[in-house]
Write a protein that holds these residues in place. Structure first.
Motif, PDB file in Angstrom:
ATOM      1  N   ALA A 183      12.871  24.608  -7.426  1.00 55.20           N
ATOM      2  CA  ALA A 183      12.615  24.289  -6.016  1.00 55.20           C
ATOM      3  C   ALA A 183      11.640  23.126  -5.887  1.00 55.20           C
ATOM      4  CB  ALA A 183      12.054  25.520  -5.300  1.00 55.20           C
ATOM      5  N   GLY A 184      10.640  23.144  -6.772  1.00 52.71           N
ATOM      6  CA  GLY A 184       9.673  22.042  -6.747  1.00 52.71           C
ATOM      7  C   GLY A 184      10.334  20.720  -7.064  1.00 52.71           C
ATOM      8  N   GLY A 185      11.291  20.725  -8.005  1.00 53.63           N
ATOM      9  CA  GLY A 185      11.990  19.492  -8.362  1.00 53.63           C
ATOM     10  C   GLY A 185      12.829  18.965  -7.218  1.00 53.63           C
ATOM     11  N   VAL A 186      13.512  19.884  -6.500  1.00 51.10           N
ATOM     12  CA  VAL A 186      14.322  19.479  -5.350  1.00 51.10           C
ATOM     13  C   VAL A 186      13.430  18.923  -4.247  1.00 51.10           C
ATOM     14  CG1 VAL A 186      15.835  20.305  -3.513  1.00 51.10           C
ATOM     15  CG2 VAL A 186      16.155  21.118  -5.843  1.00 51.10           C
ATOM     16  N   GLY A 187      12.315  19.624  -3.999  1.00 52.24           N
ATOM     17  CA  GLY A 187      11.386  19.164  -2.960  1.00 52.24           C
ATOM     18  C   GLY A 187      10.826  17.796  -3.284  1.00 52.24           C
ATOM     19  N   VAL A 207       0.834  -1.221   0.000  1.00 54.53           N
ATOM     20  CA  VAL A 207       0.000   0.000   0.000  1.00 54.53           C
ATOM     21  C   VAL A 207       0.863   1.264   0.000  1.00 54.53           C
ATOM     22  CG1 VAL A 207      -1.676   1.335   1.323  1.00 54.53           C
ATOM     23  CG2 VAL A 207      -2.001  -1.123   1.029  1.00 54.53           C
ATOM     24  N   PRO A 208       1.870   1.385   0.883  1.00 52.78           N
ATOM     25  CA  PRO A 208       2.722   2.579   0.822  1.00 52.78           C
ATOM     26  C   PRO A 208       3.458   2.712  -0.511  1.00 52.78           C
ATOM     27  CG  PRO A 208       2.992   1.485   2.920  1.00 52.78           C
ATOM     28  CD  PRO A 208       2.197   0.564   2.051  1.00 52.78           C
ATOM     29  N   VAL A 266      12.615  10.211   1.002  1.00 54.97           N
ATOM     30  CA  VAL A 266      12.084   9.892   2.328  1.00 54.97           C
ATOM     31  C   VAL A 266      11.025   8.806   2.241  1.00 54.97           C
ATOM     32  CG1 VAL A 266      10.772  10.784   4.287  1.00 54.97           C
ATOM     33  CG2 VAL A 266      12.597  12.171   3.270  1.00 54.97           C
ATOM     34  N   LEU A 267      10.104   8.965   1.300  1.00 55.74           N
ATOM     35  CA  LEU A 267       9.041   7.978   1.143  1.00 55.74           C
ATOM     36  C   LEU A 267       9.605   6.640   0.680  1.00 55.74           C
ATOM     37  CD1 LEU A 267       6.264  10.198  -0.491  1.00 55.74           C
ATOM     38  CD2 LEU A 267       6.271   9.233   1.815  1.00 55.74           C
ATOM     39  N   VAL A 290       1.953   7.035  -6.723  1.00 53.57           N
ATOM     40  CA  VAL A 290       0.943   8.056  -7.042  1.00 53.57           C
ATOM     41  C   VAL A 290       1.466   9.445  -6.719  1.00 53.57           C
ATOM     42  CG1 VAL A 290      -1.346   8.949  -6.449  1.00 53.57           C
ATOM     43  CG2 VAL A 290      -0.994   6.480  -6.737  1.00 53.57           C
ATOM     44  N   ILE A 291       2.080   9.583  -5.541  1.00 50.87           N
ATOM     45  CA  ILE A 291       2.607  10.887  -5.122  1.00 50.87           C
ATOM     46  C   ILE A 291       3.690  11.378  -6.078  1.00 50.87           C
ATOM     47  CG2 ILE A 291       3.924  12.073  -3.326  1.00 50.87           C
ATOM     48  CD1 ILE A 291       2.447  10.315  -1.288  1.00 50.87           C
ATOM     49  N   ILE A 292       4.586  10.475  -6.442  1.00 51.18           N
ATOM     50  CA  ILE A 292       5.655  10.854  -7.365  1.00 51.18           C
ATOM     51  C   ILE A 292       5.078  11.239  -8.722  1.00 51.18           C
ATOM     52  CG2 ILE A 292       7.639   9.992  -8.666  1.00 51.18           C
ATOM     53  CD1 ILE A 292       8.408   8.357  -6.238  1.00 51.18           C
ATOM     54  N   GLY A 293       4.079  10.464  -9.149  1.00 52.70           N
ATOM     55  CA  GLY A 293       3.458  10.758 -10.436  1.00 52.70           C
ATOM     56  C   GLY A 293       2.791  12.130 -10.445  1.00 52.70           C
ATOM     57  N   ILE A 294       2.061  12.430  -9.375  1.00 52.11           N
ATOM     58  CA  ILE A 294       1.392  13.729  -9.271  1.00 52.11           C
ATOM     59  C   ILE A 294       2.424  14.847  -9.162  1.00 52.11           C
ATOM     60  CG2 ILE A 294      -0.096  15.174  -7.828  1.00 52.11           C
ATOM     61  CD1 ILE A 294      -1.610  12.645  -7.043  1.00 52.11           C
TER      62      ILE A 294
END
Length: 230
Positions: A113-117, A85-86, A124-125, A92-96
């Motif tokens: 900055a968005g790319g680094v974040g 599940v994680p 981490v995930l 999904v999170i990476i895709g979005i």
């Protein structure tokens, strides 16, 4: 314990026939029915190991093997969801996040900055998924062992009992021994699979692995008959 695991199948009166049947089932395990039958045999092997029996069981009462194998599959699958599940959520999170960053202005500071974040969040995930996967791989066999010992599906989800047995020195050592057996002997069996005989070796190795899991869990929880030592 490792010595007992090594000789567990060999001590059976019909170990040759059992190994042949197990190897054939392993070869055909990509199909649903043989794979479930094989899982059912491992349930029986774990029960025997936990009860302190010196010899591995035989392939008898195939209907019971199928039912037990199906139950073990359910237990294993549900505990695997701890990591699955994680992992799905991570994808999904990476895709979005990737889509969002790509929508931002190319070369802008915000985009950078968005790319680094996104990269940090993904790292981490990813580590979290790895830890959860390792946890599932560690606890899952304990859940299977508890189910095999008790003989009912609910025991595979008795979280308190499973965790109390899993986080002990006895089970930890048994789990590590099973890991070594899987890596070393499993690697040899994998190489020999090219000449078919490897499938019989892999079955033998898996019997050893399930034996170690069950013995370790039984020693940790006091379930089954008293073991004869390490």
């Amino acid at each position: 314990m490792l010595s007992d695991a090594l000789w567990f199948l060999k001590r059976s009166d019909d170990w040759v026939a059992t190994t042949i049947i197990g190897g054939v089932l392993w070869l055909l395990s990509v199909l649903i029915f043989p794979g479930i039958i094989l899982q059912g045999y491992f349930v029986r092997a774990m029960r025997a190991a936990a009860n302190g029996e010196q010899a591995a069981p035989s392939f008898t009462d195939w209907g019971e093997l199928f039912v037990d194998g199906l139950k073990l599959f359910v237990v294993t699958f549900v505990w695997a969801l701890v990591a699955i599940v994680p992992a799905i959520l991570l994808s999904v999170i990476i895709g979005i996040g990737t889509f969002t960053v790509s929508e931002a202005a190319t070369g802008s500071a915000a985009s950078s900055a968005g790319g680094v974040g996104l990269g940090i969040a993904s790292l981490v995930l990813g580590l979290l998924v790895f830890v959860l996967g390792l946890l599932a791989a560690y606890i899952g066999p304990a859940a299977g062992a508890n189910f095999a010992i008790e003989g009912n599906l609910g025991a595979g989800f008795d979280v308190r009992t499973i965790l109390s047995g899993a986080f002990t020195g006895e089970y930890a050592v048994a789990w590590l021994l099973a890991l070594v057996v899987t890596v070393v002997l499993g690697f040899i069996g994998g190489l020999l699979s090219a000449i078919v005989v490897g499938f019989f070796v892999l079955f033998y190795v898996q019997v050893m692995t399930y034996y170690l899991w069950a013995r370790g869990f039984a020693d940790a929880t006091g379930k089954g008959r008293q073991s004869t030592g390490w």
